[in-house]
Design a protein around this motif. Structure first.
Motif, PDB file in Angstrom:
ATOM      1  N   TYR A   1     -68.251  17.628  28.894  1.00  0.00           N
ATOM      2  CA  TYR A   1     -67.103  18.389  29.397  1.00  0.00           C
ATOM      3  C   TYR A   1     -66.222  17.464  30.219  1.00  0.00           C
ATOM      4  O   TYR A   1     -66.624  16.956  31.258  1.00  0.00           O
TER       5      TYR A   1
ATOM      6  N   SER B   1     -62.591  21.254  33.167  1.00  0.00           N
ATOM      7  CA  SER B   1     -62.783  22.706  33.133  1.00  0.00           C
ATOM      8  C   SER B   1     -62.143  23.288  34.377  1.00  0.00           C
ATOM      9  O   SER B   1     -62.026  22.618  35.400  1.00  0.00           O
TER      10      SER B   1
ATOM     11  N   THR C   1     -61.360  24.808  29.141  1.00  0.00           N
ATOM     12  CA  THR C   1     -62.257  23.655  29.055  1.00  0.00           C
ATOM     13  C   THR C   1     -61.776  22.688  27.981  1.00  0.00           C
ATOM     14  O   THR C   1     -61.185  23.096  26.979  1.00  0.00           O
TER      15      THR C   1
ATOM     16  N   ARG D   1     -63.710  19.676  25.860  1.00  0.00           N
ATOM     17  CA  ARG D   1     -65.027  19.080  25.633  1.00  0.00           C
ATOM     18  C   ARG D   1     -65.009  18.228  24.377  1.00  0.00           C
ATOM     19  O   ARG D   1     -64.196  18.409  23.481  1.00  0.00           O
TER      20      ARG D   1
ATOM     21  N   PRO E   1     -67.979  13.943  32.997  1.00  0.00           N
ATOM     22  CA  PRO E   1     -68.705  14.167  34.248  1.00  0.00           C
ATOM     23  C   PRO E   1     -69.827  15.196  34.115  1.00  0.00           C
ATOM     24  O   PRO E   1     -70.763  15.192  34.911  1.00  0.00           O
ATOM     25  N   HIS E   2     -69.745  16.060  33.102  1.00  0.00           N
ATOM     26  CA  HIS E   2     -70.767  17.093  32.903  1.00  0.00           C
ATOM     27  C   HIS E   2     -71.159  17.098  31.430  1.00  0.00           C
ATOM     28  O   HIS E   2     -70.300  17.118  30.555  1.00  0.00           O
ATOM     29  N   ARG E   3     -72.475  17.146  31.189  1.00  0.00           N
ATOM     30  CA  ARG E   3     -72.981  17.052  29.813  1.00  0.00           C
ATOM     31  C   ARG E   3     -74.139  18.017  29.603  1.00  0.00           C
ATOM     32  O   ARG E   3     -74.803  18.390  30.564  1.00  0.00           O
TER      33      ARG E   3
ATOM     34  N   VAL F   1     -70.251  25.720  32.218  1.00  0.00           N
ATOM     35  CA  VAL F   1     -70.903  25.946  33.509  1.00  0.00           C
ATOM     36  C   VAL F   1     -72.334  25.424  33.467  1.00  0.00           C
ATOM     37  O   VAL F   1     -72.809  24.790  34.423  1.00  0.00           O
TER      38      VAL F   1
ATOM     39  N   ALA G   1     -73.384  22.955  31.863  1.00  0.00           N
ATOM     40  CA  ALA G   1     -73.319  21.491  31.936  1.00  0.00           C
ATOM     41  C   ALA G   1     -73.194  21.021  33.384  1.00  0.00           C
ATOM     42  O   ALA G   1     -73.758  19.997  33.760  1.00  0.00           O
ATOM     43  N   SER G   2     -72.460  21.770  34.198  1.00  0.00           N
ATOM     44  CA  SER G   2     -72.258  21.354  35.594  1.00  0.00           C
ATOM     45  C   SER G   2     -73.266  21.986  36.554  1.00  0.00           C
ATOM     46  O   SER G   2     -73.513  21.450  37.633  1.00  0.00           O
ATOM     47  N   ASP G   3     -73.821  23.123  36.187  1.00  0.00           N
ATOM     48  CA  ASP G   3     -74.782  23.834  37.036  1.00  0.00           C
ATOM     49  C   ASP G   3     -75.946  24.302  36.155  1.00  0.00           C
ATOM     50  O   ASP G   3     -76.063  25.485  35.827  1.00  0.00           O
TER      51      ASP G   3
END
Length: 168
Positions: free
Chosen positions: A30, A33, A39, A41, A85-87, A148, A150-152
């Motif tokens: 991602y 977002s 988003t 991606r 930054p988020h995967r 979400v 991916a980040s949390d």
């Protein structure tokens, strides 16, 4: 403009496996977002296909989203994966079921043991027979969006919240 109409469910057991096609490993990074549900991606499927996708909410229920998806070179996707930054990683299985295009996603790493089912529909009000292995519907609940997760990820949730949703 592309429109994705989709419903999502937590999966409660492995009853879906008898209808599953071959596993498709997916990596999603991602790049951007927003709280409004927009988003950007990149997605890699295996080692030979990649896409860049922009999604944005199309209705308040969360069942419909605008979707713009473009094939990109795998080498570009690999570079974007490293920049994201988020995967997240998951294995997707297409299912042979009536009533829409069903898939089951088995999440890996920090989102294991999460399993979600998605069905893409032609219209938001299409009649749908929900299989017995589907549990709670999570359509439109931001907590369960891939961006979400991916980040949390699931494993970062507190024990009480994981237990509330049936995870340890």
């Amino acid at each position: 403009m592309g429109l994705e109409i989709e419903r999502r469910f937590l999966v409660t057991n492995d009853g879906w496996t008898s209808q599953a096609g071959p596993p498709q490993p997916l990596r999603q990074g991602y790049l951007a977002s927003s709280a409004e549900g927009i988003t950007v991606r990149m997605r890699l499927r295996g080692e030979d296909q990649a896409w860049l996708t922009l999604k944005a909410s199309a209705d308040p229920s969360g069942i419909a989203r605008h979707e713009f998806e473009y094939g990109i070179p795998v080498s570009d996707a690999e570079d974007l994966w490293r920049l994201a930054p988020h995967r997240l990683e998951k294995i997707r299985y297409a299912l042979d079921l009536p009533g829409g295009e069903w898939v089951v996603d088995c999440f890996a790493e920090a989102n294991a043991p999460l399993v979600l089912a998605e069905v893409e529909l032609m219209r938001a009000d299409d009649a749908l027979e929900i299989p017995a292995w589907c549990g709670r519907e999570v359509t439109g609940q931001a907590r369960w969006s891939n961006a979400v997760l991916a980040s949390d990820p699931l494993q970062s949730w507190g024990a009480e919240e994981r237990q509330l949703w049936g995870f340890r």
